[in-house]
Enzyme design. Structure first.
Site, PDB file in Angstrom:
ATOM      1  CG  ASP A  69     -34.109  76.620  -8.094  1.00 54.68           C
ATOM      2  OD1 ASP A  69     -33.753  77.138  -9.169  1.00 54.68           O
ATOM      3  OD2 ASP A  69     -35.076  75.667  -8.114  1.00 54.68           O
TER       4      ASP A  69
ATOM      5  CE1 TYR B 266     -32.447  71.405  -7.409  1.00 58.36           C
ATOM      6  CE2 TYR B 266     -33.143  73.505  -6.825  1.00 58.36           C
ATOM      7  CZ  TYR B 266     -33.347  72.453  -7.546  1.00 58.36           C
ATOM      8  OH  TYR B 266     -34.215  72.477  -8.368  1.00 58.36           O
TER       9      TYR B 266
ATOM     10  CD  GLU C 163     -32.660  67.731  -9.632  1.00 60.01           C
ATOM     11  OE1 GLU C 163     -33.198  66.859  -8.734  1.00 60.01           O
ATOM     12  OE2 GLU C 163     -33.219  68.887  -9.724  1.00 60.01           O
TER      13      GLU C 163
END
Ligand code: DGY
Length: 425
Positions: free
Chosen positions: A166, A351, A395
């Site tokens: 993303d 991320y 994650e």
């Protein structure tokens, strides 16, 4: 398997069972309460080691929500939950079961071949694979018809969420051109579940939302979206996954006597590999993204440009790319980082701007093994399992310290661990 590895295997199975909602698996409780496209297909690989039928059902459920034009959405909103934003109302895709309106990296063809090859229950595998073949083929067709409308041989993503990466540095310049005027007021939910310092920024979210509103305004008509989107980027990683899935789908189709599907997908894979070479950078010794809206190469060394090893490359190209991957491994304690750690824009915990993800590690090791580069593959697997021992099923992870980031008890992390321990990649 050692006793320690057996224990990790069992913990991974427990994560998958805890996230199992019967016919689909959530990536993790809370942060991601629905079915995500590529999460599901990769999760099925882990499930196949303890329940083959359940693994097939995971992919079958995803494809039950394929759009009539062939697109397979990135989220299927099977249940109501206000714990996630943007939910079905924002997307307004007008589907019987609500879905998002964009897609995600097409790993299904690859996953299906792997399930098919390793099947202990042959009749079951043949039945499911046969029922999925035409659907995956239609999705592949959709990509080239709608995301390569001018016949360049490579498909574009129209939203950073489609890449699965993303907030990658790769998208910074293209996303900066996306306006933010008229974005409806919203409240993010992701930052209530995970540390905001590990997540995309507000400025990125505003632009993510602007794109969703733009596409919604065009009635999610895929004939229109490509040329109408200010964000149109060709990602070598995304294309590599599509190429690999086309090649793998062709193998399964051949085995089941579906010759038309086999021929078409072999042709897609061959044309894709040729076109992919236009993204190779001699100076970076890896592939780079291409901004189709401006016609410019994006000079950033992210993991997207390493993933083409997964597509199956010729020997000399695989050797060059393998050296770059090995160098990236050597740059951090727990590789492979999603962004080159030497880049000033690298952020170890945010991320896709630096952290290590087990799914990309899995695809890299698979490609390296295909290319006979066992040593680098082994180093990546060892680093991945060290991360689990140190920080459990996160994650993603800080590639320098190994700290866990983002969500916890993550399905696809657990599935990749099962794959690594079972020696499947
Ligand atoms: C999210 O919401 O973080 C997802 O990556 C979008 O699919």
């Amino acid at each position: 398997m050692t006793e320690n590895n057996e224990a990790i295997f069992e913990q991974a199975v427990a994560v998958l069972r805890a996230n199992d909602r019967g016919s689909y698996t959530v990536p993790t409780e809370g942060l991601y309460p629905f079915q995500w496209n590529w999460d599901s297909c990769l999760t099925a690989l882990g499930q196949s080691h303890y329940d083959e039928q359940r693994a097939w059902i995971e992919i079958e459920t995803l494809f039950a929500h394929q759009w009539p034009d062939g697109m397979v959405p990135h989220i299927v909103f099977h249940v109501e939950s206000d714990g996630y934003f943007p939910g079905p109302k924002v997307w307004s895709t007008n589907r019987p079961v609500p879905t998002s309106g964009i897609t995600q990296p097409p790993v299904a063809g690859f996953a299906i071949k792997r399930l098919f090859e390793r099947a202990r229950n042959r009749p079951l595998a043949e039945r499911y694979a046969r029922s999925l073949l035409a659907k995956v083929d239609a999705w592949h067709h959709w990509f080239y018809a709608n995301r390569d409308p001018h016949g360049d041989g490579l498909v574009a993503i129209l939203h950073p969420w489609e890449s699965g990466r993303d907030n990658s540095v790769d998208w910074d310049a293209a996303l900066a051109r996306v306006p933010t005027d008229g974005v409806e007021p919203y409240v993010r939910r992701d930052t209530q579940h995970a540390d905001p310092a590990h997540r995309p920024t507000q400025a990125q979210y505003d632009r993510y939302l602007w794109l969703v509103q733009r596409f919604r305004g065009l009635g999610w008509n895929n004939n229109l979206l490509h040329d109408a989107s200010p964000f149109r980027v060709v990602d070598p990683g995304f294309n590599a996954i599509l190429i690999r899935s086309a090649a793998d789908l062709a193998d399964v189709a051949e085995a089941l006597g579906e010759h038309r599907i086999a021929t078409d997908n072999r042709a897609r894979a061959a044309a894709g590999r040729t076109a992919l070479e236009t993204l190779w950078s001699e100076s970076h010794q890896q592939y780079l993204c291409f901004d189709r809206a401006t016609g410019e190469v994006i000079g950033n060394a992210s993991i997207g440009g390493l993933l083409p090893i997964f597509a199956g490359l010729d020997v000399s190209r695989a050797a060059e790319l393998g050296r770059t991957i090995a160098a990236q491994m050597a740059a951090v304690r727990y590789g492979v980082a999603s962004e080159n750690p030497a880049d000033p824009r690298f952020e170890a915990k945010r991320y896709w701007r630096g952290p290590t993800w087990l799914v990309t590690n899995y695809m890299l090791t698979d490609g390296l093994r295909m290319a006979g580069q066992q040593e680098t593959a082994r180093a990546i697997i060892d680093a991945s399992l060290d991360l689990i021992r140190r920080s459990s099923f996160a994650e993603y992870y800080d590639p320098r310290s190994g700290e866990p980031c983002g969500g916890t008890q993550f399905s696809w992390t657990a599935a990749m661990v099962i794959e690594f321990l079972a020696g499947a990649s």
